[in-house]
Design a protein around this motif. Structure first.
Motif, PDB file in Angstrom:
ATOM      1  N   GLN A  50       6.060  13.057  -4.640  1.00  0.00           N
ATOM      2  CA  GLN A  50       5.366  12.069  -5.481  1.00  0.00           C
ATOM      3  C   GLN A  50       4.426  11.254  -4.593  1.00  0.00           C
ATOM      4  OE1 GLN A  50       7.878   8.154  -5.852  1.00  0.00           O
ATOM      5  NE2 GLN A  50       9.219   9.811  -6.525  1.00  0.00           N
ATOM      6  N   THR A  51       3.548  10.491  -5.210  1.00  0.00           N
ATOM      7  CA  THR A  51       2.629   9.639  -4.439  1.00  0.00           C
ATOM      8  C   THR A  51       3.182   8.228  -4.430  1.00  0.00           C
ATOM      9  OG1 THR A  51       0.710  10.990  -5.010  1.00  0.00           O
ATOM     10  CG2 THR A  51       0.279   8.737  -4.288  1.00  0.00           C
ATOM     11  N   THR A  52       3.740   7.843  -3.296  1.00  0.00           N
ATOM     12  CA  THR A  52       4.269   6.492  -3.120  1.00  0.00           C
ATOM     13  C   THR A  52       3.923   6.048  -1.708  1.00  0.00           C
ATOM     14  OG1 THR A  52       6.110   6.869  -4.639  1.00  0.00           O
ATOM     15  CG2 THR A  52       6.352   5.056  -3.075  1.00  0.00           C
ATOM     16  N   ARG A  53       3.055   5.025  -1.614  1.00  0.00           N
ATOM     17  CA  ARG A  53       2.630   4.554  -0.287  1.00  0.00           C
ATOM     18  C   ARG A  53       2.688   3.040  -0.311  1.00  0.00           C
ATOM     19  NH1 ARG A  53      -1.659   7.851  -0.358  1.00  0.00           N
ATOM     20  NH2 ARG A  53      -3.043   6.216  -1.136  1.00  0.00           N
ATOM     21  N   SER A  54       3.618   2.469   0.503  1.00  0.00           N
ATOM     22  CA  SER A  54       3.763   1.020   0.396  1.00  0.00           C
ATOM     23  C   SER A  54       3.230   0.337   1.657  1.00  0.00           C
ATOM     24  CB  SER A  54       5.210   0.634   0.110  1.00  0.00           C
ATOM     25  OG  SER A  54       5.993   0.917   1.222  1.00  0.00           O
ATOM     26  N   PHE A  55       3.230  -0.936   1.641  1.00  0.00           N
ATOM     27  CA  PHE A  55       2.624  -1.791   2.661  1.00  0.00           C
ATOM     28  C   PHE A  55       3.183  -1.481   4.057  1.00  0.00           C
ATOM     29  CE2 PHE A  55       0.516  -5.215   4.501  1.00  0.00           C
ATOM     30  CZ  PHE A  55       1.331  -6.249   4.931  1.00  0.00           C
ATOM     31  N   LEU A  56       2.285  -1.075   4.967  1.00  0.00           N
ATOM     32  CA  LEU A  56       2.631  -0.852   6.391  1.00  0.00           C
ATOM     33  C   LEU A  56       3.750   0.181   6.565  1.00  0.00           C
ATOM     34  CD1 LEU A  56       2.371  -4.514   7.785  1.00  0.00           C
ATOM     35  CD2 LEU A  56       0.583  -2.786   7.541  1.00  0.00           C
ATOM     36  N   SER A  57       3.806   1.120   5.647  1.00  0.00           N
ATOM     37  CA  SER A  57       4.810   2.194   5.766  1.00  0.00           C
ATOM     38  C   SER A  57       4.276   3.313   6.671  1.00  0.00           C
ATOM     39  CB  SER A  57       5.087   2.768   4.382  1.00  0.00           C
ATOM     40  OG  SER A  57       3.935   3.506   3.961  1.00  0.00           O
ATOM     41  N   PRO A  58       5.123   4.253   7.075  1.00  0.00           N
ATOM     42  CA  PRO A  58       4.634   5.395   7.872  1.00  0.00           C
ATOM     43  C   PRO A  58       3.523   6.165   7.152  1.00  0.00           C
ATOM     44  CG  PRO A  58       7.031   5.282   7.944  1.00  0.00           C
ATOM     45  CD  PRO A  58       6.582   4.251   6.942  1.00  0.00           C
ATOM     46  N   ALA A  59       3.672   6.338   5.843  1.00  0.00           N
ATOM     47  CA  ALA A  59       2.626   7.066   5.091  1.00  0.00           C
ATOM     48  C   ALA A  59       1.327   6.263   5.096  1.00  0.00           C
ATOM     49  CB  ALA A  59       3.078   7.319   3.661  1.00  0.00           C
ATOM     50  N   MET A  60       1.445   4.944   5.026  1.00  0.00           N
ATOM     51  CA  MET A  60       0.237   4.111   5.036  1.00  0.00           C
ATOM     52  C   MET A  60      -0.505   4.309   6.358  1.00  0.00           C
ATOM     53  SD  MET A  60      -1.833   2.170   3.540  1.00  0.00           S
ATOM     54  CE  MET A  60      -1.111   1.401   2.123  1.00  0.00           C
ATOM     55  N   ARG A  61       0.245   4.379   7.448  1.00  0.00           N
ATOM     56  CA  ARG A  61      -0.401   4.586   8.757  1.00  0.00           C
ATOM     57  C   ARG A  61      -1.171   5.923   8.781  1.00  0.00           C
ATOM     58  NH1 ARG A  61       0.560   2.238  13.625  1.00  0.00           N
ATOM     59  NH2 ARG A  61       2.648   1.469  13.131  1.00  0.00           N
ATOM     60  N   ARG A  62      -0.540   6.958   8.243  1.00  0.00           N
ATOM     61  CA  ARG A  62      -1.195   8.280   8.233  1.00  0.00           C
ATOM     62  C   ARG A  62      -2.427   8.259   7.333  1.00  0.00           C
ATOM     63  NH1 ARG A  62       4.061   9.788   7.238  1.00  0.00           N
ATOM     64  NH2 ARG A  62       3.565  10.790   5.237  1.00  0.00           N
ATOM     65  N   CYS A  63      -2.280   7.593   6.208  1.00  0.00           N
ATOM     66  CA  CYS A  63      -3.416   7.504   5.266  1.00  0.00           C
ATOM     67  C   CYS A  63      -4.572   6.759   5.904  1.00  0.00           C
ATOM     68  CB  CYS A  63      -2.942   6.781   4.009  1.00  0.00           C
ATOM     69  SG  CYS A  63      -4.225   6.554   2.776  1.00  0.00           S
ATOM     70  N   MET A  64      -4.276   5.654   6.563  1.00  0.00           N
ATOM     71  CA  MET A  64      -5.330   4.889   7.241  1.00  0.00           C
ATOM     72  C   MET A  64      -6.022   5.736   8.295  1.00  0.00           C
ATOM     73  SD  MET A  64      -3.227   1.316   7.608  1.00  0.00           S
ATOM     74  CE  MET A  64      -4.319   0.585   8.836  1.00  0.00           C
ATOM     75  N   GLY A  65      -5.237   6.561   8.992  1.00  0.00           N
ATOM     76  CA  GLY A  65      -5.826   7.415  10.038  1.00  0.00           C
ATOM     77  C   GLY A  65      -6.832   8.386   9.458  1.00  0.00           C
ATOM     78  N   THR A  66      -6.518   8.943   8.307  1.00  0.00           N
ATOM     79  CA  THR A  66      -7.444   9.897   7.664  1.00  0.00           C
ATOM     80  C   THR A  66      -8.707   9.191   7.199  1.00  0.00           C
ATOM     81  OG1 THR A  66      -5.575  11.242   6.937  1.00  0.00           O
ATOM     82  CG2 THR A  66      -7.669  11.560   5.782  1.00  0.00           C
TER      83      THR A  66
END
Ligand code: HGY
Ligand code: MN
Ligand code: MN
Length: 437
Positions: A50-66
């Motif tokens: 599912q798409t779940t990306r919360s504040f300063l989470s590991p997924a958020m870091r990866r998303c920011m990198g992209t």
């Protein structure tokens, strides 16, 4: 017949349509790329499947990198501020150029769609890419806000609050479900909360534009591609805690129970009933937690969230007062206690009239008629508007669906938004040039 002259004339004649065609072709292909990139970022999630990306989470870091890699490819200089906002600067023709800020958020609600927030960031990026290095009379700052939904800490708009200098100690000490404070979350992410003042917009920031999916049915029902937001509804967010007494589900007679979940259920029905009977009011209980939460135990405690919205702040606050009074009367009748915790009282915010007219003119400039509308959804623009004249351009939401995996957007509406955005840049350029004249 002087074909060369004719030729050059023909070529010149063709240059214009070619330019338009090139722009149209590039816009259509860019629109497809934007939608594909939204889908790509939707795969970057804290919860697989599912798409779940919360504040300063590991997924958020990866998303920011992209997103950062795309911004860098578009010749933007990058900073990540103390709140984790990813910020790309595309310089203007002068070092002291004023700045148009374009942005939206990268965080999502749980099990979200692919376009809420992200589309606004990527449309802003595509505007910069469309410039292909040409300098304008103003700079463009693209901000991908780190937190807008309020999922992790129950308090929304942390990213845009940082940018407008509205993060206080109370917010920094707010804790998530694991007891981690906002401050600690920033430190864990490698950020320095002491540097939050540096995140605040400086005086060169002149205006804010946010593209966003409408997240509702209005544009589709009017068969419109784009809308311009006049006002964003105010919202109250809070939590009600009913406290009764846990007991055995099999041995406790109904007349002796102090059932917190039954009280919450009665109150939730009252929330829906009140909102159904008030024009323009929406009220939602989206989350409930029950303790101890076992099938064979009467609930001793029930915590229910409350989200109330209305374009008129007095109407909203009156509804909240009545809903709090209802918790007290329900609790009294059942020999329970009820407690209300306010998390946010966000007033309704009007968008800037001149900037919104610029958006309307830009949309009309591509042959479309925008729908002027109110936004029931909250947006970073309602926070940024406390510091900058702000405008929002909405894109049609097919089926009116949002905060759901079926959330979507039509490529032709993305292309229209991009073309209108280029028109908006031209309009903003004229204002800047006029300002320097
Ligand atoms: O909840 C909202 O209004 C927005 O989607 N954050
Ligand atoms: Mn949202
Ligand atoms: Mn949003």
């Amino acid at each position: 017949m002087d074909l060369s002259r004719q030729g050059s004339a023909v070529r010149a004649d063709l240059a214009e349509p070619l330019e338009r065609a090139k722009e149209a072709t590039s816009t259509a292909s860019r629109a497809a790329e934007i939608k594909e990139r939204c889908r790509q970022l939707a795969q970057i999630t804290d919860i697989p499947g599912q798409t779940t990306r919360s504040f300063l989470s590991p997924a958020m870091r990866r998303c920011m990198g992209t997103v950062q890699s795309w911004m860098e490819a578009a010749q933007m200089s990058i900073t990540i501020d103390a709140a984790g906002n990813l910020r790309g600067l595309y310089p203007g023709s002068r070092p002291d150029a004023l700045r148009l800020v374009v942005g939206s958020h990268l965080d999502t609600v749980p099990n979200a769609g692919a376009f809420d927030g992200v589309l606004g960031v990527l449309l802003g990026l595509a505007l910069v890419e469309s410039l292909e290095g040409q300098r304008l009379s103003f700079a463009i700052e693209l901000i991908a806000f780190s937190e807008e939904e309020g999922v992790r800490f129950g308090v929304p708009f942390i990213g845009s609050r940082a940018v407008t200098g509205q993060i206080d100690r109370e917010l920094l000490s707010t804790q998530d479900a694991e007891g981690i404070s906002v401050r600690q979350a920033m430190l864990d992410f490698g950020l320095d909360p002491e540097r939050l003042p540096e995140a605040t917009l400086d005086r060169a920031a002149a205006a804010y534009l946010e593209f966003h999916i409408e997240q509702g049915p209005a544009l589709e029902s009017e068969d419109r591609s784009l809308g311009v937001v006049d006002c964003i509804a105010g919202q109250t967010r809070g939590e009600v805690i009913f406290t009764g007494a846990s007991n055995h589900a099999g041995t406790t007679p109904m007349r002796l129970r102090r059932d917190a979940l039954a009280a919450a259920a009665e109150w939730i029905a009252a929330v829906e009933r009140l909102a159904r009977n008030e024009e323009g009011l929406v009220a939602t209980v989206g989350r409930i937690e029950v303790h101890p939460g076992a099938e064979n135990v009467i609930a001793g405690e029930a915590q229910a969230s409350l989200d109330v919205r209305h374009a008129d702040d007095a109407m909203r606050r009156s509804a909240v007062e009545r809903l709090i009074a209802a918790t007290e009367s329900i609790a009294r009748a059942r020999s329970l206690e009820a407690r209300w915790c306010l998390q946010m009282d966000q007033v309704a915010v009007a968008m800037d009239a001149q900037l919104s007219q610029m958006a309307v003119d830009a949309i009309r400039g591509i042959g479309l008629q925008p729908l002027r509308m109110m936004s029931g959804a909250g947006h970073d623009a309602m926070i940024i508007a406390s510091r900058l004249p702000s405008a929002m351009i909405f894109l049609r939401s097919p089926g009116g669906i949002s905060h759901h995996p079926d959330e979507s957007v039509r490529i032709e509406d993305v292309a229209n938004a991009l073309n209108a955005g280029l028109g908006f840049l031209r309009g903003f350029h004229k204002v800047i040039i006029g300002a320097h004249a």
